[in-house]
Design a protein around this motif. Structure first.
Motif, short mmCIF file in Angstrom:
data_model
loop_
_atom_site.label_atom_id
_atom_site.label_comp_id
_atom_site.label_asym_id
_atom_site.label_seq_id
_atom_site.Cartn_x
_atom_site.Cartn_y
_atom_site.Cartn_z
N ARG A 192 0.82 -1.21 0.00
CA ARG A 192 0.00 0.00 0.00
C ARG A 192 0.86 1.26 0.00
O ARG A 192 0.82 2.03 -0.94
CB ARG A 192 -0.91 0.02 1.21
CG ARG A 192 -2.06 -0.92 1.13
CD ARG A 192 -2.97 -0.70 2.29
NE ARG A 192 -4.10 -1.60 2.25
CZ ARG A 192 -5.00 -1.67 3.20
NH1 ARG A 192 -4.90 -0.92 4.27
NH2 ARG A 192 -5.98 -2.52 3.10
N TYR A 193 1.62 1.47 1.07
CA TYR A 193 2.44 2.67 1.18
C TYR A 193 3.51 2.48 2.24
O TYR A 193 3.42 1.59 3.09
CB TYR A 193 1.58 3.90 1.50
CG TYR A 193 0.68 3.75 2.69
CD1 TYR A 193 1.13 4.04 3.97
CD2 TYR A 193 -0.63 3.31 2.54
CE1 TYR A 193 0.30 3.89 5.06
CE2 TYR A 193 -1.47 3.15 3.62
CZ TYR A 193 -1.00 3.45 4.87
OH TYR A 193 -1.82 3.30 5.96
N ALA A 194 4.54 3.33 2.17
CA ALA A 194 5.62 3.29 3.16
C ALA A 194 5.16 3.96 4.44
O ALA A 194 4.32 4.87 4.41
CB ALA A 194 6.85 3.99 2.61
N LEU A 214 10.27 7.66 -1.47
CA LEU A 214 9.24 8.13 -2.40
C LEU A 214 8.86 9.54 -1.98
O LEU A 214 8.26 9.75 -0.96
CB LEU A 214 8.04 7.19 -2.35
CG LEU A 214 8.33 5.73 -2.65
CD1 LEU A 214 7.09 4.89 -2.43
CD2 LEU A 214 8.83 5.59 -4.06
N LYS A 258 7.33 13.48 -3.15
CA LYS A 258 6.51 14.23 -4.07
C LYS A 258 7.23 15.54 -4.36
O LYS A 258 7.66 16.23 -3.45
CB LYS A 258 5.15 14.49 -3.45
CG LYS A 258 4.14 15.02 -4.42
CD LYS A 258 2.79 15.09 -3.74
CE LYS A 258 1.73 15.41 -4.75
NZ LYS A 258 0.42 15.48 -4.15
N SER A 262 6.54 -0.89 5.65
CA SER A 262 5.42 -0.49 4.80
C SER A 262 4.18 -1.26 5.20
O SER A 262 4.26 -2.35 5.77
CB SER A 262 5.75 -0.75 3.33
OG SER A 262 5.94 -2.12 3.10
N ASN A 263 3.03 -0.68 4.91
CA ASN A 263 1.75 -1.35 5.11
C ASN A 263 1.41 -2.10 3.83
O ASN A 263 1.62 -1.59 2.73
CB ASN A 263 0.65 -0.35 5.43
CG ASN A 263 0.76 0.17 6.84
OD1 ASN A 263 1.48 -0.36 7.66
ND2 ASN A 263 0.03 1.23 7.12
#
Length: 96
Positions: free
Chosen positions: A5-7, A88, A90, A24-25
């Motif tokens: 899913r995401y870190a 990651l 943005k 991470s999840n």
């Protein structure tokens, strides 16, 4: 990447980055071998070990109805020395 899913960036996960461990999840139905395969394929790294634990969802109320958020699993992935996963980020200057 279906399973990841995401870190996760908490105090503990930030400490573990020094030991070359990433947190991470992941989807609760994913297996360790699936996650290991995805991490090695997507990031091009070698995984030594994976630790996981299941986190229960939190209780939430919507008016008179009591509900719960979804359960999820958290994986701590240990990489071989010399490998790393780029963070990651943005780009703040990019207008999207």
């Amino acid at each position: 990447m279906d399973g990841i899913r995401y870190a996760v960036f908490t105090d503990k996960s930030t400490r573990l980055l020094g030991k070359n461990q990433y947190t991470s999840n992941v989807e609760s139905g994913s297996t360790r071998t699936e996650i290991k395969h995805w991490v090695e394929l997507f990031f091009g790294v070698k995984v030594i070990a994976m630790n996981s634990h299941r986190l229960r969802g939190k209780a939430r109320r919507m008016g008179p109805i009591m509900g719960q958020t979804m359960h999820y699993r958290r994986m701590i992935i240990t990489l071989q020395p010399g490998y790393s996963i780029p963070p990651l980020r943005k780009n703040l200057n990019q207008n999207t």
